[in-house]
Design a protein around this motif. Structure first.
Motif, PDB file in Angstrom:
ATOM      1  N   ILE B 504       3.530  11.886  -0.553  1.00 49.80           N
ATOM      2  CA  ILE B 504       4.024  10.512  -0.387  1.00 49.80           C
ATOM      3  C   ILE B 504       2.880   9.587   0.027  1.00 49.80           C
ATOM      4  O   ILE B 504       2.728   8.476  -0.510  1.00 49.80           O
ATOM      5  CB  ILE B 504       5.190  10.469   0.640  1.00 49.80           C
ATOM      6  CG1 ILE B 504       6.438  11.106   0.021  1.00 49.80           C
ATOM      7  CG2 ILE B 504       5.490   9.037   1.083  1.00 49.80           C
ATOM      8  CD1 ILE B 504       7.608  11.287   0.969  1.00 49.80           C
ATOM      9  N   LEU B 505       2.038  10.052   0.933  1.00 47.69           N
ATOM     10  CA  LEU B 505       0.908   9.222   1.395  1.00 47.69           C
ATOM     11  C   LEU B 505      -0.089   8.957   0.253  1.00 47.69           C
ATOM     12  O   LEU B 505      -0.483   7.807   0.013  1.00 47.69           O
ATOM     13  CB  LEU B 505       0.190   9.919   2.560  1.00 47.69           C
ATOM     14  CG  LEU B 505      -1.044   9.196   3.081  1.00 47.69           C
ATOM     15  CD1 LEU B 505      -0.650   7.946   3.855  1.00 47.69           C
ATOM     16  CD2 LEU B 505      -1.889  10.100   3.976  1.00 47.69           C
ATOM     17  N   ILE B 506      -0.466  10.021  -0.451  1.00 47.99           N
ATOM     18  CA  ILE B 506      -1.452   9.867  -1.536  1.00 47.99           C
ATOM     19  C   ILE B 506      -0.887   8.978  -2.646  1.00 47.99           C
ATOM     20  O   ILE B 506      -1.560   8.055  -3.134  1.00 47.99           O
ATOM     21  CB  ILE B 506      -1.868  11.253  -2.112  1.00 47.99           C
ATOM     22  CG1 ILE B 506      -2.567  12.100  -1.036  1.00 47.99           C
ATOM     23  CG2 ILE B 506      -2.740  11.100  -3.355  1.00 47.99           C
ATOM     24  CD1 ILE B 506      -3.913  11.608  -0.586  1.00 47.99           C
ATOM     25  N   ALA B 507       0.356   9.240  -3.041  1.00 49.18           N
ATOM     26  CA  ALA B 507       0.966   8.429  -4.104  1.00 49.18           C
ATOM     27  C   ALA B 507       1.122   6.981  -3.638  1.00 49.18           C
ATOM     28  O   ALA B 507       0.989   6.044  -4.434  1.00 49.18           O
ATOM     29  CB  ALA B 507       2.313   9.017  -4.518  1.00 49.18           C
ATOM     30  N   GLY B 508       1.385   6.794  -2.344  1.00 51.11           N
ATOM     31  CA  GLY B 508       1.545   5.437  -1.798  1.00 51.11           C
ATOM     32  C   GLY B 508       0.248   4.639  -1.879  1.00 51.11           C
ATOM     33  O   GLY B 508       0.246   3.485  -2.350  1.00 51.11           O
ATOM     34  N   VAL B 509      -0.855   5.249  -1.449  1.00 52.51           N
ATOM     35  CA  VAL B 509      -2.157   4.561  -1.508  1.00 52.51           C
ATOM     36  C   VAL B 509      -2.515   4.276  -2.972  1.00 52.51           C
ATOM     37  O   VAL B 509      -2.976   3.190  -3.331  1.00 52.51           O
ATOM     38  CB  VAL B 509      -3.262   5.420  -0.829  1.00 52.51           C
ATOM     39  CG1 VAL B 509      -4.635   4.795  -1.034  1.00 52.51           C
ATOM     40  CG2 VAL B 509      -2.974   5.578   0.655  1.00 52.51           C
ATOM     41  N   CYS B 510      -2.265   5.274  -3.822  1.00 44.29           N
ATOM     42  CA  CYS B 510      -2.575   5.129  -5.246  1.00 44.29           C
ATOM     43  C   CYS B 510      -1.749   3.989  -5.863  1.00 44.29           C
ATOM     44  O   CYS B 510      -2.274   3.201  -6.671  1.00 44.29           O
ATOM     45  CB  CYS B 510      -2.283   6.449  -5.956  1.00 44.29           C
ATOM     46  SG  CYS B 510      -2.795   6.471  -7.656  1.00 44.29           S
ATOM     47  N   PHE B 511      -0.493   3.905  -5.460  1.00 44.04           N
ATOM     48  CA  PHE B 511       0.372   2.844  -5.996  1.00 44.04           C
ATOM     49  C   PHE B 511      -0.184   1.454  -5.637  1.00 44.04           C
ATOM     50  O   PHE B 511      -0.269   0.567  -6.494  1.00 44.04           O
ATOM     51  CB  PHE B 511       1.803   2.988  -5.446  1.00 44.04           C
ATOM     52  CG  PHE B 511       2.699   1.849  -5.850  1.00 44.04           C
ATOM     53  CD1 PHE B 511       3.279   1.814  -7.098  1.00 44.04           C
ATOM     54  CD2 PHE B 511       2.925   0.797  -4.974  1.00 44.04           C
ATOM     55  CE1 PHE B 511       4.082   0.750  -7.487  1.00 44.04           C
ATOM     56  CE2 PHE B 511       3.721  -0.276  -5.342  1.00 44.04           C
ATOM     57  CZ  PHE B 511       4.304  -0.296  -6.609  1.00 44.04           C
ATOM     58  N   VAL B 512      -0.580   1.293  -4.373  1.00 47.16           N
ATOM     59  CA  VAL B 512      -1.095  -0.020  -3.931  1.00 47.16           C
ATOM     60  C   VAL B 512      -2.375  -0.372  -4.715  1.00 47.16           C
ATOM     61  O   VAL B 512      -2.500  -1.480  -5.256  1.00 47.16           O
ATOM     62  CB  VAL B 512      -1.374  -0.008  -2.402  1.00 47.16           C
ATOM     63  CG1 VAL B 512      -2.048  -1.301  -1.971  1.00 47.16           C
ATOM     64  CG2 VAL B 512      -0.070   0.184  -1.639  1.00 47.16           C
ATOM     65  N   ILE B 513      -3.300   0.585  -4.792  1.00 46.48           N
ATOM     66  CA  ILE B 513      -4.554   0.319  -5.519  1.00 46.48           C
ATOM     67  C   ILE B 513      -4.263   0.049  -6.996  1.00 46.48           C
ATOM     68  O   ILE B 513      -4.782  -0.911  -7.575  1.00 46.48           O
ATOM     69  CB  ILE B 513      -5.539   1.501  -5.356  1.00 46.48           C
ATOM     70  CG1 ILE B 513      -5.996   1.582  -3.890  1.00 46.48           C
ATOM     71  CG2 ILE B 513      -6.745   1.360  -6.298  1.00 46.48           C
ATOM     72  CD1 ILE B 513      -6.915   2.726  -3.564  1.00 46.48           C
ATOM     73  N   GLY B 514      -3.406   0.885  -7.586  1.00 44.27           N
ATOM     74  CA  GLY B 514      -3.085   0.709  -9.006  1.00 44.27           C
ATOM     75  C   GLY B 514      -2.433  -0.633  -9.283  1.00 44.27           C
ATOM     76  O   GLY B 514      -2.777  -1.330 -10.249  1.00 44.27           O
TER      77      GLY B 514
END
Lengths: 73, 528
Positions: B504-514
Motif C-alpha cells: 500500500i505504501l509503495i503503490a501510494g507513493v508511486c500513484f502520487v508521482i505517476g
C-alpha cells in the motif's frame, strides 16, 4: 513555481530520510536479536532496497527541482 | 509534369497475419520463461528439502538466497546485460538466447542429484542454475515487449503488447496446473520424492517448440531500419543511464509506474496464495485451484485494458488500478480471512471426529491427535497435533530449555464449501483485475518512453527493478511486518493484515508521482 518543481524538494528529503531511518532500525533489530534470519533480512534491505529507493528518490527529486519534467505532459 | 509518389507504409505497420505470428512467437516463449521461473518458486518447499536441509546451516542460508536473491538482484543484471545486447545486435537473437538459457537451466535443475547424494555441491549447482534463470528472465521480457511493439501499428500498440502481458499470469497458471496434475497423477509421496522433477524436465520440450517458432521470425522492422542506417547505439548502457535526458525518464518509469505495478502484481497473485495457505490455512490443492481459477477469469482483462489504453491513454488506467488496489486491499483480505475463519461458523457436533495415535520413533514416543470437524455451511476443518515425548534425558533437557521445541506441532487445514470457494475465487479475481489494470498497458507505456536505439536497455531496467526488487520483496517484507505485530516472540501476530502496509505504501507513493509527472501516452503516439 510549479508543483512538479516544489515536490522535487519533498522527494529529495524523503530519499535522504530513508537512509538513517533504515540504518538505525537495522542496527537496533540486529543488536536485539542477532539471528541469521535478521542478518539476511537487513542485509537485503540495506544492500539492495535502501540504495535503490534513496538514490532514485534523490536523483528524481533533483531533476524535478531542476525543471526537467516540466515539458512532459 | 509533376508526379505523385506513393510512399511505402511506415516500417512499424505490418499486416495483421504477420503481427499475429509475431505475437504468438513472442508470447509462447515468454510464457514458457515465466513458467520455468515460477515452478521453482511454487516448488520451493520441496526443493528446500531436496537440496537445502536445515540441518546444514550453509545449505539453509543458500536456500534463503535461492528463494530471494534471484528475484531482485539477478533480474536487473539480466536486464542490463541482455538489454545492451538487444540494442547492439538485435531483438530477435537476444531473446532467442534468453529462451535457450532459461530452458537449459530449468531442465538441468530437474536433473541435479539431491543433497543426500552429492552433498553441498547440490545446493551450489541449484543456486547457479537459479541465477541463470533470473538473468534470462531479466533479458526476456524487455525483448519480447520491444519486439511486439516495434511490429505494431500506431494506435494498436497497447492491444498487441497486452498479449505479452498475459504471459506472466498464464505462466503462473500453467506452472500451478502442471504441478497439481503431476502431484495428483503420481501421488503426494512420489511427487515429493521424484515427481517434482517432472515439471522441470517437461520444460525442455516446451522450450524446443518455442525456439523453433522464434527461429522462423524476422528482426524487428524498426531495429532493422536503424541498423541499416547505421544509427544503432554504440554504447547503450552509457546512453541509457549516463545521459540526463534518458536517465530522468528511466527514473520516472521506475518511481511513477513500475514500482507500484510490481507490488500490485505480487500482492494480487503471490501474496494472495501465500495468505490463503499460511494465514487462512486453506487446503493446498484447494488454495492453488481457486487462485488458478481467478487467474483464468482475470487474464482476458489484460487485453481489455491494453486495448482501452490505445483509446484513452495508458496513464490513468494504470494509476486507477493502483489507487483502487490501495483502497481495497484491507477490506478484501479481511473478507478472505473471515471466509475461512471457523470461529464464524456453526459446528455440526455429531460429525466431529477425534482420532489419537501413538507411535515410537527411535526411543521417542510420538502422539498424534487428528481432529475432523464439519460446519453447517459445508466447510470442513482438519487439525493434526503431533507431540513428541523423548525417553532420552539429553533430549528432555533440550526440550526443557527451548520452549519452541517443546511445543506440539499443530497443522491446520480448512477445506471451503462450494459457496466459500467461489467467494474466495471472487476476492482473488478482484485482485487479479487490479493487476490487469496496472500491468495490461505498461509494456506499451514503457516502449513508447524510450527511443529505438536504446529501448531494450532503457525499458528493461526499470521494469525488472520495479518487479524484481519492489515486487519480489513483497513476500519477505510483508511476512516480516506481520511477525512484527506479535506482542512476544511465542505469541501469534495481533494484526494479520499488517503485511499489506508495504504494497500500500509503495503503490501510494508511486500513484502520487505517476499522477503528477507521467505523460498520458495514447494512440496518437509514434515511436522514434
Amino acid at each position: 513555481m510549479s508543483i512538479k518543481k516544489i515536490l522535487g524538494i519533498v522527494w529529495i528529503l524523503m530519499g535522504g530520510a530513508i537512509i538513517p531511518f533504515i540504518v538505525l532500525r537495522a542496527i537496533q533489530e540486529i543488536g536485539e536479536k542477532p539471528t541469521q534470519d535478521n542478518w539476511i533480512f537487513w542485509s537485503i534491505v540495506l544492500i539492495v532496497l535502501m540504495p535503490i529507493i534513496a538514490l532514485s528518490m534523490i536523483l528524481f527529486g533533483w531533476y524535478a527541482w531542476q525543471g526537467e519534467y516540466e515539458m512532459i505532459t | 509534369m509533376a508526379t505523385t509518389q506513393v510512399e511505402p507504409p511506415p516500417p512499424q505497420v505490418e499486416e495483421t497475419s504477420s503481427i499475429q505470428r509475431v505475437i504468438i512467437a513472442s508470447s509462447v516463449g515468454t510464457l514458457i520463461e515465466w513458467y520455468d521461473f515460477y515452478i521453482f518458486g511454487s516448488l520451493a518447499t520441496i526443493i528446500s528439502t531436496q537440496f537445502f536441509p536445515t540441518t546444514n546451516p550453509t545449505a539453509a542460508l543458500l536456500s534463503t538466497l535461492a528463494t530471494f536473491a534471484v528475484g531482485f538482484v539477478v533480474r536487473p543484471f539480466g536486464a542490463l546485460f541482455f538489454g545492451r545486447l538487444g540494442d547492439l545486435v538485435g531483438r530477435k537473437y537476444t531473446f532467442l538466447l534468453t529462451l535457450i538459457i532459461m530452458g537449459g537451466s530449468t531442465f538441468a535443475i530437474g536433473l541435479v542429484p539431491g543433497y543426500a547424494t552429492i552433498g553441498v555441491a547440490a545446493p551450489v549447482i541449484v543456486i547457479v542454475l537459479r541465477i541463470l534463470q533470473g538473468l534470462a528472465l531479466g533479458g526476456e521480457y524487455g525483448g519480447a515487449a520491444t519486439y511486439v511493439a516495434e511490429h505494431s501499428p500506431v494506435g494498436r500498440r497497447g492491444y498487441f503488447t497486452s498479449f505479452i502481458q498475459t504471459t506472466a499470469t498464464l505462466g503462473l497458471f500453467v506452472s500451478l496446473g502442471i504441478i497439481l496434475i503431476t502431484r495428483q497423477s503420481v501421488g503426494v509421496a512420489a511427487f515429493n520424492d521424484w515427481g517434482w522433477r517432472v515439471p522441470f524436465i517437461l520444460s525442455v520440450f516446451l522450450v524446443a517448440i518455442s525456439i523453433y517458432i522464434r527461429l522462423r521470425m524476422s528482426e524487428s522492422p524498426l531495429f532493422s531500419k536503424i541498423k541499416k542506417e547505421g544509427k544503432t547505439s554504440v554504447n547503450p548502457l552509457a546512453e541509457s543511464f549516463g545521459k540526463k535526458e534518458n536517465l530522468k525518464m528511466v527514473l520516472l518509469a521506475l518511481l511513477g509506474a513500475t514500482m507500484g505495478q510490481g507490488v500490485v502484481w505480487y500482492t494480487g497473485q503471490f501474496y494472495a496464495l501465500s495468505f490463503l495457505q499460511s494465514v487462512c490455512n486453506v487446503e493446498y490443492v484447494q488454495a492453488n485451484t481457486l487462485v488458478g481459477a481467478a487467474l483464468l477469469i482475470g487474464t482476458p482483462f489484460f487485453i481489455v485494458f491494453g486495448a482501452l489504453s490505445d483509446k484513452i491513454g495508458r496513464k490513468w488506467i494504470m494509476l486507477s488500478g493502483m489507487l483502487i488496489a490501495i483502497i481495497a486491499y484491507r477490506p478484501i483480505y479481511t473478507a478472505m480471512y473471515e471466509d475461512t475463519n471457523i470461529k464464524n461458523k456453526t459446528e455440526v457436533a455429531e460429525k466431529t471426529n477425534v482420532a489419537v495415535k501413538a507411535a515410537m520413533t527411535g526411543t521417542d514416543s510420538v502422539i498424534t491427535a487428528t481432529t475432523l470437524k464439519t460446519y453447517t455451511d459445508g466447510t470442513s476443518y482438519k487439525e493434526v497435533k503431533t507431540e513428541t515425548f523423548p525417553a532420552d534425558d539429553a533430549k528432555k533437557a533440550v526440550l526443557a530449555a527451548d520452549k519452541k521445541l517443546a511445543k506440539p506441532v499443530i497443522k491446520k487445514e480448512v477445506t471451503l464449501s462450494a459457496g466459500g470457494f467461489w467467494l474466495m475465487v471472487f476476492l482473488v479475481t478482484i485482485q487479479v483485475l487490479f493487476v490487469t489494470m496496472v500491468y495490461g498497458p505498461i509494456a506499451a507505456f514503457l516502449v513508447e518512453l524510450f527511443p529505438t536505439r536504446i529501448r531494450y536497455t532503457s525499458m528493461s531496467l526499470p521494469y525488472h527493478i520495479g518487479n524484481g526488487v519492489f515486487g519480489g520483496l513483497v513476500p519477505l517484507i510483508s511476512t516480516r511486518l506481520v511477525l512484527a505485530t506479535r506482542p512476544a516472540p511465542d505469541q501469534p501476530p495481533s494484526d494479520l493484515l499488517a503485511g499489506l502496509f508495504y504494497p500500500i505504501l509503495i503503490a501510494g507513493v508511486c500513484f502520487v508521482i505517476g499522477a503528477i509527472y507521467l505523460p498520458n501516452k495514447s494512440h496518437d503516439n509514434t515511436m522514434e
